[in-house]
Design a protein around this motif. Structure first.
Motif, PDB file in Angstrom:
ATOM      1  N   SER A 168       0.890  -1.203  -0.131  1.00 48.62           N
ATOM      2  CA  SER A 168       0.012  -0.148   0.145  1.00 48.62           C
ATOM      3  C   SER A 168       0.756   1.140   0.043  1.00 48.62           C
ATOM      4  CB  SER A 168      -0.846   0.251   1.332  1.00 48.62           C
ATOM      5  OG  SER A 168      -1.785  -1.312   1.249  1.00 48.62           O
ATOM      6  N   GLY A 169       0.374   2.467  -0.454  1.00 47.78           N
ATOM      7  CA  GLY A 169       1.056   3.660  -0.498  1.00 47.78           C
ATOM      8  C   GLY A 169       1.097   4.227   1.026  1.00 47.78           C
ATOM      9  N   GLY A 170       2.363   5.027   1.180  1.00 50.60           N
ATOM     10  CA  GLY A 170       2.402   5.797   2.315  1.00 50.60           C
ATOM     11  C   GLY A 170       3.213   5.170   3.378  1.00 50.60           C
ATOM     12  N   PHE A 171       3.583   3.866   3.167  1.00 50.86           N
ATOM     13  CA  PHE A 171       4.435   3.469   4.062  1.00 50.86           C
ATOM     14  C   PHE A 171       5.881   3.691   4.143  1.00 50.86           C
ATOM     15  CE2 PHE A 171       0.466   0.883   4.747  1.00 50.86           C
ATOM     16  CZ  PHE A 171       0.497   1.105   6.164  1.00 50.86           C
ATOM     17  N   ASP A 208       9.493   5.990   1.798  1.00 52.64           N
ATOM     18  CA  ASP A 208       9.657   7.279   1.038  1.00 52.64           C
ATOM     19  C   ASP A 208      10.439   6.630  -0.160  1.00 52.64           C
ATOM     20  OD1 ASP A 208      12.365   6.408   1.485  1.00 52.64           O
ATOM     21  OD2 ASP A 208      12.702   8.179   2.919  1.00 52.64           O
ATOM     22  N   ASP A 209      10.793   7.763  -0.940  1.00 49.20           N
ATOM     23  CA  ASP A 209      11.479   7.427  -2.293  1.00 49.20           C
ATOM     24  C   ASP A 209      12.507   6.602  -2.264  1.00 49.20           C
ATOM     25  OD1 ASP A 209       9.388   8.881  -3.133  1.00 49.20           O
ATOM     26  OD2 ASP A 209      10.519  10.765  -3.674  1.00 49.20           O
ATOM     27  N   GLY A 210      13.196   6.346  -0.965  1.00 43.67           N
ATOM     28  CA  GLY A 210      14.370   5.634  -1.008  1.00 43.67           C
ATOM     29  C   GLY A 210      14.162   4.321  -0.558  1.00 43.67           C
ATOM     30  N   GLY A 211      13.172   4.142  -0.112  1.00 43.60           N
ATOM     31  CA  GLY A 211      12.622   2.647   0.357  1.00 43.60           C
ATOM     32  C   GLY A 211      12.778   2.437   1.776  1.00 43.60           C
ATOM     33  N   PHE A 212      12.803   3.810   2.711  1.00 42.25           N
ATOM     34  CA  PHE A 212      13.005   3.720   4.085  1.00 42.25           C
ATOM     35  C   PHE A 212      11.616   3.892   4.781  1.00 42.25           C
ATOM     36  CE2 PHE A 212      17.226   5.111   2.608  1.00 42.25           C
ATOM     37  CZ  PHE A 212      17.980   4.637   3.809  1.00 42.25           C
ATOM     38  N   PRO A 213      11.549   3.434   6.016  1.00 40.38           N
ATOM     39  CA  PRO A 213      10.122   3.356   6.468  1.00 40.38           C
ATOM     40  C   PRO A 213       9.652   4.683   6.760  1.00 40.38           C
ATOM     41  CG  PRO A 213      12.013   2.650   7.965  1.00 40.38           C
ATOM     42  CD  PRO A 213      12.466   2.691   6.570  1.00 40.38           C
ATOM     43  N   ALA A 214       8.479   5.130   6.507  1.00 38.03           N
ATOM     44  CA  ALA A 214       8.034   6.319   6.746  1.00 38.03           C
ATOM     45  C   ALA A 214       6.306   6.468   7.085  1.00 38.03           C
ATOM     46  CB  ALA A 214       8.262   7.379   5.501  1.00 38.03           C
ATOM     47  N   GLY A 215       5.855   7.703   7.424  1.00 36.34           N
ATOM     48  CA  GLY A 215       4.308   7.680   7.630  1.00 36.34           C
ATOM     49  C   GLY A 215       3.895   6.864   8.808  1.00 36.34           C
ATOM     50  N   GLN A 216       2.688   6.847   8.995  1.00 36.39           N
ATOM     51  CA  GLN A 216       1.923   6.074  10.075  1.00 36.39           C
ATOM     52  C   GLN A 216       1.537   4.769   9.960  1.00 36.39           C
ATOM     53  OE1 GLN A 216       1.668   8.081  12.823  1.00 36.39           O
ATOM     54  NE2 GLN A 216       3.019   9.601  11.693  1.00 36.39           N
ATOM     55  N   GLY A 217       1.289   3.821  10.876  1.00 38.69           N
ATOM     56  CA  GLY A 217       0.635   2.699  10.787  1.00 38.69           C
ATOM     57  C   GLY A 217       1.819   1.445  10.963  1.00 38.69           C
ATOM     58  N   TRP A 218       3.032   1.868  11.191  1.00 43.33           N
ATOM     59  CA  TRP A 218       3.858   0.836  11.588  1.00 43.33           C
ATOM     60  C   TRP A 218       3.801   0.209  13.063  1.00 43.33           C
ATOM     61  CZ3 TRP A 218       8.213  -0.997   8.158  1.00 43.33           C
ATOM     62  CH2 TRP A 218       8.084  -0.136   6.946  1.00 43.33           C
ATOM     63  N   ASP A 219       3.947  -0.823  13.295  1.00 44.36           N
ATOM     64  CA  ASP A 219       4.304  -1.589  14.389  1.00 44.36           C
ATOM     65  C   ASP A 219       5.918  -1.325  14.780  1.00 44.36           C
ATOM     66  OD1 ASP A 219       3.764  -2.599  17.084  1.00 44.36           O
ATOM     67  OD2 ASP A 219       2.751  -4.412  16.030  1.00 44.36           O
ATOM     68  N   VAL A 220       6.315  -2.106  15.973  1.00 47.26           N
ATOM     69  CA  VAL A 220       7.565  -2.080  16.291  1.00 47.26           C
ATOM     70  C   VAL A 220       7.865  -3.698  16.702  1.00 47.26           C
ATOM     71  CG1 VAL A 220       8.033   0.203  16.811  1.00 47.26           C
ATOM     72  CG2 VAL A 220       7.491  -1.321  18.567  1.00 47.26           C
ATOM     73  N   VAL A 221       8.938  -4.055  16.619  1.00 49.92           N
ATOM     74  CA  VAL A 221       9.359  -5.478  17.069  1.00 49.92           C
ATOM     75  C   VAL A 221      11.102  -5.279  17.585  1.00 49.92           C
ATOM     76  CG1 VAL A 221      10.460  -6.197  14.658  1.00 49.92           C
ATOM     77  CG2 VAL A 221       9.926  -7.739  16.396  1.00 49.92           C
ATOM     78  N   GLU A 222      11.155  -6.045  18.939  1.00 51.24           N
ATOM     79  CA  GLU A 222      12.177  -5.902  19.523  1.00 51.24           C
ATOM     80  C   GLU A 222      13.332  -6.750  19.019  1.00 51.24           C
ATOM     81  OE1 GLU A 222      13.035  -3.948  22.183  1.00 51.24           O
ATOM     82  OE2 GLU A 222      10.795  -2.979  21.982  1.00 51.24           O
ATOM     83  N   PHE A 223      14.430  -6.138  19.065  1.00 55.08           N
ATOM     84  CA  PHE A 223      15.829  -6.774  18.410  1.00 55.08           C
ATOM     85  C   PHE A 223      16.792  -6.740  19.665  1.00 55.08           C
ATOM     86  CE2 PHE A 223      13.784  -7.636  14.675  1.00 55.08           C
ATOM     87  CZ  PHE A 223      14.211  -8.829  14.040  1.00 55.08           C
ATOM     88  N   PRO A 224      17.334  -7.712  20.339  1.00 53.69           N
ATOM     89  CA  PRO A 224      18.232  -7.522  21.438  1.00 53.69           C
ATOM     90  C   PRO A 224      19.647  -6.856  20.860  1.00 53.69           C
ATOM     91  CG  PRO A 224      18.402  -9.728  20.508  1.00 53.69           C
ATOM     92  CD  PRO A 224      17.181  -8.833  19.859  1.00 53.69           C
ATOM     93  N   ALA A 225      20.013  -6.937  19.769  1.00 49.36           N
ATOM     94  CA  ALA A 225      21.511  -6.455  19.312  1.00 49.36           C
ATOM     95  C   ALA A 225      21.405  -6.396  17.645  1.00 49.36           C
ATOM     96  CB  ALA A 225      22.397  -7.168  19.969  1.00 49.36           C
TER      97      ALA A 225
END
Length: 223
Positions: free
Chosen positions: A107-110, A112-129
């Motif tokens: 979907s659109g809006g997630f 930016d033009d470089g393929g980096f995460p942007a906008g709203q609607g993201w969750d987060v996941v933990e990574f220890p390192a």
């Protein structure tokens, strides 16, 4: 005023911002790993050796930093914590990275033009390192069986936009029409890419580069 010391100090600062050594920064930019070593900053005759404009352009492309951000580092008038993510990008989270499902990624809006995460609607996941300390890294959750047997429904793929990609690397590709897929890069030319499917029941794919929105390397998977 541009000076030899300030240019190299800015490159060192940019490397530190991304958790890299000078060699790691050169490697990420697709350069010889020794290109930015301190021993290479002066010639055998004792004269100053400057990084080329091509090298600087590759570094900016690999890190997502703008020329203005880099020049602020050269001038020393911007704290390191203030740079790194493009405007509107999902901010870095301590000990965690952005997470999105594959279906939503189309979907659109997630991004930016470089393929980096942007906008709203993201969750987060933990990574220890590891991945959580690398700016721009994000996670995609596999949905469905189109990537079996390598990746199964519910697996998490950690993706790094801007990372150097070579033949044989596993990648996530988003086409201009919003299709998102995980494949193996078989070949890339100046005009097209060829991708091998992870699931033998699904066809291999080829795209003109004009049809590709972005391509990013998979650096880790939960299995």
């Amino acid at each position: 005023m541009l000076s030899h010391d300030r240019i190299w100090s800015a490159l060192d600062a940019l490397a530190e911002r991304h958790g890299l050594t000078a060699s790691g920064l050169a490697r990420r930019a697709g350069l010889d790993p020794t290109a930015f070593n301190k021993s290479k900053r002066c010639g055998a005759d004792g004269r100053d050796r400057w990084p080329s404009t091509e090298s600087l352009a590759k570094v900016l492309g690999a890190t997502g930093a703008s020329l203005d951000e880099f020049m602020k580092l050269v001038r020393g008038d911007q704290p390191m914590a203030d740079i790194g993510f493009p405007d509107g990008a999902f901010p870095p989270q301590t000990g965690s990275i952005p997470l999105l499902g594959f279906a939503q990624a189309g979907s659109g809006g997630f991004f930016d033009d470089g393929g980096f995460p942007a906008g709203q609607g993201w969750d987060v996941v933990e990574f220890p390192a590891g991945p959580a300390n690398r700016p721009g890294v994000y996670a995609l959750e596999v949905q469905g069986d189109s990537m079996t047997p390598l990746y199964r429904d519910g697996d998490i793929l950690v993706v790094e936009p801007g990372a150097q990609i070579r033949r044989g690397d596993r990648v996530v590709v988003r086409s201009r029409d919003g299709e998102v897929m995980a494949k193996v890069l078989n070949r890339q030319s100046a005009k097209s890419i060829e991708l091998v499917s992870l699931n033998p029941d699904h066809p291999n794919r080829s795209f003109d580069l004009s049809e590709v929105d972005w391509m990013a390397r998979i650096i880790w998977a939960s299995q």
